[in-house]
Structure formats: C-alpha cells, structure tokens
Design a protein around this motif. Structure first.
Motif, PDB file in Angstrom:
ATOM      1  N   UNK A 131      33.907 -92.109  51.474  1.00  0.00           N
ATOM      2  CA  UNK A 131      32.854 -91.533  50.638  1.00  0.00           C
ATOM      3  C   UNK A 131      31.476 -91.835  51.216  1.00  0.00           C
ATOM      4  N   UNK A 132      31.331 -92.965  51.885  1.00  0.00           N
ATOM      5  CA  UNK A 132      30.046 -93.306  52.492  1.00  0.00           C
ATOM      6  C   UNK A 132      29.662 -92.304  53.582  1.00  0.00           C
ATOM      7  N   UNK A 133      30.656 -91.671  54.198  1.00  0.00           N
ATOM      8  CA  UNK A 133      30.408 -90.699  55.270  1.00  0.00           C
ATOM      9  C   UNK A 133      30.469 -89.254  54.789  1.00  0.00           C
ATOM     10  N   UNK A 134      30.800 -89.043  53.537  1.00  0.00           N
ATOM     11  CA  UNK A 134      31.019 -87.690  53.029  1.00  0.00           C
ATOM     12  C   UNK A 134      29.786 -86.809  53.189  1.00  0.00           C
ATOM     13  N   UNK A 135      28.622 -87.326  52.895  1.00  0.00           N
ATOM     14  CA  UNK A 135      27.398 -86.534  53.020  1.00  0.00           C
ATOM     15  C   UNK A 135      27.174 -86.051  54.437  1.00  0.00           C
ATOM     16  N   UNK A 136      27.386 -86.940  55.388  1.00  0.00           N
ATOM     17  CA  UNK A 136      27.197 -86.584  56.795  1.00  0.00           C
ATOM     18  C   UNK A 136      28.232 -85.557  57.227  1.00  0.00           C
ATOM     19  N   UNK A 137      29.486 -85.771  56.852  1.00  0.00           N
ATOM     20  CA  UNK A 137      30.562 -84.866  57.257  1.00  0.00           C
ATOM     21  C   UNK A 137      30.364 -83.478  56.635  1.00  0.00           C
ATOM     22  N   UNK A 138      30.041 -83.432  55.351  1.00  0.00           N
ATOM     23  CA  UNK A 138      29.894 -82.154  54.670  1.00  0.00           C
ATOM     24  C   UNK A 138      28.585 -81.444  54.999  1.00  0.00           C
ATOM     25  N   UNK A 139      27.639 -82.158  55.598  1.00  0.00           N
ATOM     26  CA  UNK A 139      26.399 -81.518  56.025  1.00  0.00           C
ATOM     27  C   UNK A 139      26.630 -80.642  57.253  1.00  0.00           C
ATOM     28  N   UNK A 140      27.720 -80.879  57.954  1.00  0.00           N
ATOM     29  CA  UNK A 140      28.071 -80.078  59.129  1.00  0.00           C
ATOM     30  C   UNK A 140      28.747 -78.795  58.654  1.00  0.00           C
ATOM     31  N   UNK A 141      28.173 -77.655  58.991  1.00  0.00           N
ATOM     32  CA  UNK A 141      28.726 -76.369  58.549  1.00  0.00           C
ATOM     33  C   UNK A 141      30.178 -76.184  58.966  1.00  0.00           C
ATOM     34  N   UNK A 142      30.555 -76.765  60.081  1.00  0.00           N
ATOM     35  CA  UNK A 142      31.924 -76.601  60.576  1.00  0.00           C
ATOM     36  C   UNK A 142      32.951 -77.170  59.601  1.00  0.00           C
ATOM     37  N   UNK A 143      32.562 -78.161  58.806  1.00  0.00           N
ATOM     38  CA  UNK A 143      33.491 -78.761  57.848  1.00  0.00           C
ATOM     39  C   UNK A 143      33.977 -77.736  56.834  1.00  0.00           C
ATOM     40  N   UNK A 144      33.141 -76.760  56.524  1.00  0.00           N
ATOM     41  CA  UNK A 144      33.503 -75.778  55.504  1.00  0.00           C
ATOM     42  C   UNK A 144      34.488 -74.736  56.016  1.00  0.00           C
ATOM     43  N   UNK A 145      34.707 -74.716  57.315  1.00  0.00           N
ATOM     44  CA  UNK A 145      35.730 -73.833  57.873  1.00  0.00           C
ATOM     45  C   UNK A 145      37.102 -74.498  57.803  1.00  0.00           C
ATOM     46  N   UNK A 146      37.127 -75.781  57.495  1.00  0.00           N
ATOM     47  CA  UNK A 146      38.362 -76.561  57.429  1.00  0.00           C
ATOM     48  C   UNK A 146      38.844 -76.674  55.988  1.00  0.00           C
ATOM     49  N   UNK A 147      40.094 -77.129  55.834  1.00  0.00           N
ATOM     50  CA  UNK A 147      40.628 -77.379  54.501  1.00  0.00           C
ATOM     51  C   UNK A 147      40.018 -78.668  53.971  1.00  0.00           C
ATOM     52  N   UNK A 148      39.479 -78.607  52.774  1.00  0.00           N
ATOM     53  CA  UNK A 148      38.891 -79.779  52.128  1.00  0.00           C
ATOM     54  C   UNK A 148      39.740 -80.074  50.894  1.00  0.00           C
ATOM     55  N   UNK A 149      40.225 -81.313  50.818  1.00  0.00           N
ATOM     56  CA  UNK A 149      41.123 -81.687  49.726  1.00  0.00           C
ATOM     57  C   UNK A 149      40.684 -82.998  49.084  1.00  0.00           C
ATOM     58  N   UNK A 150      41.049 -83.143  47.828  1.00  0.00           N
ATOM     59  CA  UNK A 150      40.930 -84.416  47.123  1.00  0.00           C
ATOM     60  C   UNK A 150      42.346 -84.890  46.851  1.00  0.00           C
ATOM     61  N   UNK A 151      42.648 -86.133  47.227  1.00  0.00           N
ATOM     62  CA  UNK A 151      43.997 -86.685  47.052  1.00  0.00           C
ATOM     63  C   UNK A 151      43.940 -87.972  46.239  1.00  0.00           C
ATOM     64  N   UNK A 152      45.005 -88.230  45.495  1.00  0.00           N
ATOM     65  CA  UNK A 152      45.082 -89.472  44.723  1.00  0.00           C
ATOM     66  C   UNK A 152      45.598 -90.607  45.611  1.00  0.00           C
ATOM     67  N   UNK A 153      45.838 -91.777  44.980  1.00  0.00           N
ATOM     68  CA  UNK A 153      46.255 -92.974  45.732  1.00  0.00           C
ATOM     69  C   UNK A 153      47.555 -92.783  46.498  1.00  0.00           C
TER      70      UNK A 153
END
Length: 86
Positions: A13-35
C-alpha cells in the motif's frame, strides 16, 4: 486485510500511489485480494488521459492574461462585503 495486486504482482500500500500513477498500470489487471489470496474485487479502469489541453485552456492566451492583470480587482474583504457576508 485486503492486498492490492497489479498484473498479478503484490503491491504494498505504501507503493500503491506510485504504481497507480503510471498509466501503464491501468492496462493491467488490478485486483484486491483477501488474506488467503482469494480475489474479492477486480478493478476495471476507466482512466481517461488528456494528451491535450481542453479548448477553454487553449483559448487563454498570454495577451488575455496580461489584460486581466491590468483590470482592477477586489480584495477579499471587498468580495465578502459585496456578497453580504458581513
């Protein structure tokens, strides 16, 4: 706790802002997973990037800015008075 995955890789989560700021991330599958690693949500991007400024921004020329700077203005106190805030 929910964990963010982008393109199948865990993202802290500490890196989420940096990763999601890259437009290329939105071309990939983004998922939320439990434990347990089970997918609880898949995010679909509706990200729209503007490569160009909108027309109303283009219409603001340096000359128009200079003209506006020459016009008389109001102080914040004068604006409050005109709006009946006092």
């Amino acid at each position: 706790m929910v964990t963010l995955y982008v393109a199948g890789r865990k993202v802290d989560w500490a890196d989420a802002g940096r990763v999601l700021a890259d437009r290329a991330a939105f071309a990939e599958r983004i998922e939320l997973r439990d434990e347990s690693g089970q997918v609880v949500n898949r995010l679909r991007s509706e990200f729209v990037a503007f490569d160009d400024d909108p027309d109303w921004v283009k219409a603001i020329t340096p000359e128009a800015i200079e003209r506006a700077k020459q016009e008389p203005g109001f102080t914040f106190e004068e604006v409050k008075k005109r709006l009946g805030w006092r």
